[in-house]
Design an enzyme around this catalytic site. Structure first.
Site, PDB file in Angstrom:
ATOM      1  N   GLY A 203     -67.168  22.552  42.191  1.00 31.60           N
ATOM      2  CA  GLY A 203     -67.814  21.477  42.934  1.00 31.60           C
ATOM      3  C   GLY A 203     -67.444  21.458  44.400  1.00 31.60           C
ATOM      4  O   GLY A 203     -67.968  20.649  45.165  1.00 31.60           O
ATOM      5  N   HIS A 262     -60.035  28.875  38.287  1.00 34.11           N
ATOM      6  CA  HIS A 262     -60.487  28.693  39.670  1.00 34.11           C
ATOM      7  C   HIS A 262     -60.745  30.027  40.378  1.00 34.11           C
ATOM      8  O   HIS A 262     -61.812  30.247  40.952  1.00 34.11           O
ATOM      9  CB  HIS A 262     -59.435  27.923  40.480  1.00 34.11           C
ATOM     10  CG  HIS A 262     -59.123  26.559  39.953  1.00 34.11           C
ATOM     11  ND1 HIS A 262     -59.993  25.842  39.164  1.00 34.11           N
ATOM     12  CD2 HIS A 262     -58.031  25.771  40.121  1.00 34.11           C
ATOM     13  CE1 HIS A 262     -59.443  24.674  38.868  1.00 34.11           C
ATOM     14  NE2 HIS A 262     -58.259  24.612  39.435  1.00 34.11           N
TER      15      HIS A 262
END
Length: 514
Positions: A203, A262
């Site tokens: 995001g 990530h």
């Protein structure tokens, strides 16, 4: 008309239209956002503040209600008091904040008892429009209770007339086997388009910008390959240690906490081929293709570290990882890792992708760095450095290209500088939303592009599971590094060995914004 000249309400009005379309004004379904684990840290520090910001800015559907559920005996006032320090509320917004909490309610119950969830369903149905509402369930819970909670939601709390969506926080399992077990369990209860596996890095503004940067600019297309890129470095650095959360961290370690999710997600966005469209499945199809081309990472291509106290430091920096009383004595859990992966396809074969992450390092930074190959036929006496394209994810979002120019003046000497797009300079009046704001909005809109699909998750665990099992079987002490340093020197040796060239003579400095 630029966004800088629009009023706040006009900006958010445009965004609502983009998110929900023309039909928003005629949409009558109530939406109920249920936070399971409402008493926990994640709910207090992230989820409730995010919902408040979305509510304040008018980005949620009009008839949205919020229900907290946890084991603790609490009231809405208790939740408000716990969340308030994290909500960034101005004096002018106090009335709006009261309206937000006026749409909140709370129930206490047990996660493994069906009776608690039948009671929750009765409460949801009793709310205005609740029996036909769309329901979003956020599992802000430890993974150990996912099985019970998801089964109880499916059997006792789903809406029969609205849609149902389940948001699951990482970690999604501990290895390939446990992840597969969780995926099989969830898929037996919900369809894939109802499951939103949230990785908040997807995001972030600059992570999402990678697709536009790559596929919206002609200049990068011809050079984005093994003929021109010497290596790709993906970095995640934190300047603080576990700070009393070592008990949680020790169970997972830095590879599970950061690298397997990530950094691997950023690798996919750098390496994937151009998708057929920006539809969620087209994008995720290409990410899965990249992961399928990555072999499991091997021990010789990995350096692991664990921070020790800095006797010259202040506060937390004087304490090492094992000085944290919540960390088991003699722990071999790494707090730092550098790993080299290779994507075995036509575009990237032979190019090292260097993933670096760690706690208690010298700075806070997350970035993607492409280092290009040397200019052939050097005529400047080896005074030119390699070009680098850097996408800085946090802090101080920026894109800059390190390049050579002539040194100003009478000299005829090359000098390193950069072409710079620092967001705070270029977009002075634009507020970048928090990653959770974007992702929770995506769930309301039914957009799964920035969420992890089950086959994507399976491939990610396939790459790291053999290494994780080897680390845990050997119980070998990681290399020590001092709190506040760059990490173990052996990590720099590894990246140098695989082809990254660190000159260390030039450092990007964020430009002044006024």
């Amino acid at each position: 008309m630029s966004s800088q000249t629009l009023t706040r309400s006009e900006v958010f009005g445009q965004l609502r239209k983009e998110l929900y379309g023309e039909e928003q004004s005629t949409q009558t379904n109530t939406h109920i956002f249920i936070i399971l684990g409402a008493s926990g840290d994640l709910a207090k520090k992230k989820i409730y503040p995010t919902l408040w910001w979305l509510f304040r800015d008018g980005l949620l559907p009009d008839d949205t209600l919020f229900v907290g559920f946890a084991r603790s005996k609490l009231t809405v006032e208790d939740i408000r008091a716990a969340c308030l320090p994290h909500m960034k509320v101005t004096a002018a917004e106090s009335e709006s904040l009261s309206a937000f909490f006026g749409k909140n309610s709370y129930l206490s119950g047990t996660y493994d008892e069906s009776g608690s969830f039948k009671q929750l369903d009765g409460h949801l149905s009793s709310l205005p429009g609740g029996s036909g509402a769309n329901r979003l369930f956020y599992l802000a819970l430890p993974p150990s209770v996912y099985h019970h909670v998801s089964a109880n939601i499916r059997h006792h709390c789903t809406s029969s007339r609205g849609w149902n969506r389940l948001i699951v926080e990482k970690p999604f399992g501990r290895d390939l086997q446990s992840s597969q077990q969780l995926s099989v369990h969830l898929s037996s209860l919900f369809k894939e388009d109802q499951i939103y596996r949230i990785d908040h890095y997807l995001g972030k503004e600059m992570v999402q910008n990678l697709m536009v940067l790559r596929f919206g600019n002609r200049i990068f297309g011809p050079i984005w390959n093994r003929d021109n890129v010497a290596c790709v470095v993906l970095t995640f650095k934190e300047p603080f240690g576990t700070q009393g959360r070592g008990g949680y961290f020790d169970d997972f370690g830095i590879i599970r906490d950061v690298m397997q999710n990530h950094l691997l997600q950023m690798l996919c966005l750098v390496a994937m081929e151009k998708p057929a469209s920006t539809s969620p499945d087209d994008v995720r199809d290409e990410k899965v293709k990249v992961l399928k081309c990555v072999s499991p990472v091997e021990a010789p291509d990995v350096v692991l570290g664990q921070y020790i106290g800095n006797p010259d430091g202040k506060g937390h920096s004087r304490l090492g990882y094992q000085d944290d009383p919540t960390v088991p004595s003699g722990s071999c859990t790494p707090t730092f890792a550098t790993a080299v992966l290779y994507v075995h396809n036509e575009r990237w074969d032979g190019v090292p992708f260097i993933l670096r992450c760690g706690k208690a390092l010298n700075e806070r930074k997350a970035e993607v760095r492409l280092q290009f190959t040397d200019v052939p036929g050097d005529i400047f006496g080896e005074r030119c450095q390699r070009n680098e394209l850097v996408v800085r994810v946090q802090p101080d979002e920026a894109i800059y290209l390190k390049m050579m120019t002539k040194r100003p003046g009478v000299y005829f000497s090359p000098e390193e500088t950069e072409l710079d797009l620092t967001y705070k300079s270029r977009y002075k009046d634009v507020k970048l939303p928090d990653a959770y704001e974007r992702l929770i909005l995506d769930v309301f809109c039914g957009n799964q592009m920035h969420f992890v699909r089950s086959d994507e998750l399976r491939e990610a665990w396939r790459i790291f599971t053999p290494l994780l099992h080897q680390i845990e079987a050997e119980k070998k002490a990681p290399l020590p590094y001092t709190y506040g340093s760059r990490g173990p020197a052996e990590a720099d040796d590894l990246v140098k060995r695989v082809g990254f060239r660190y000159e260390g003579k030039y450092k990007w400095v964020q430009p002044h914004t006024n």
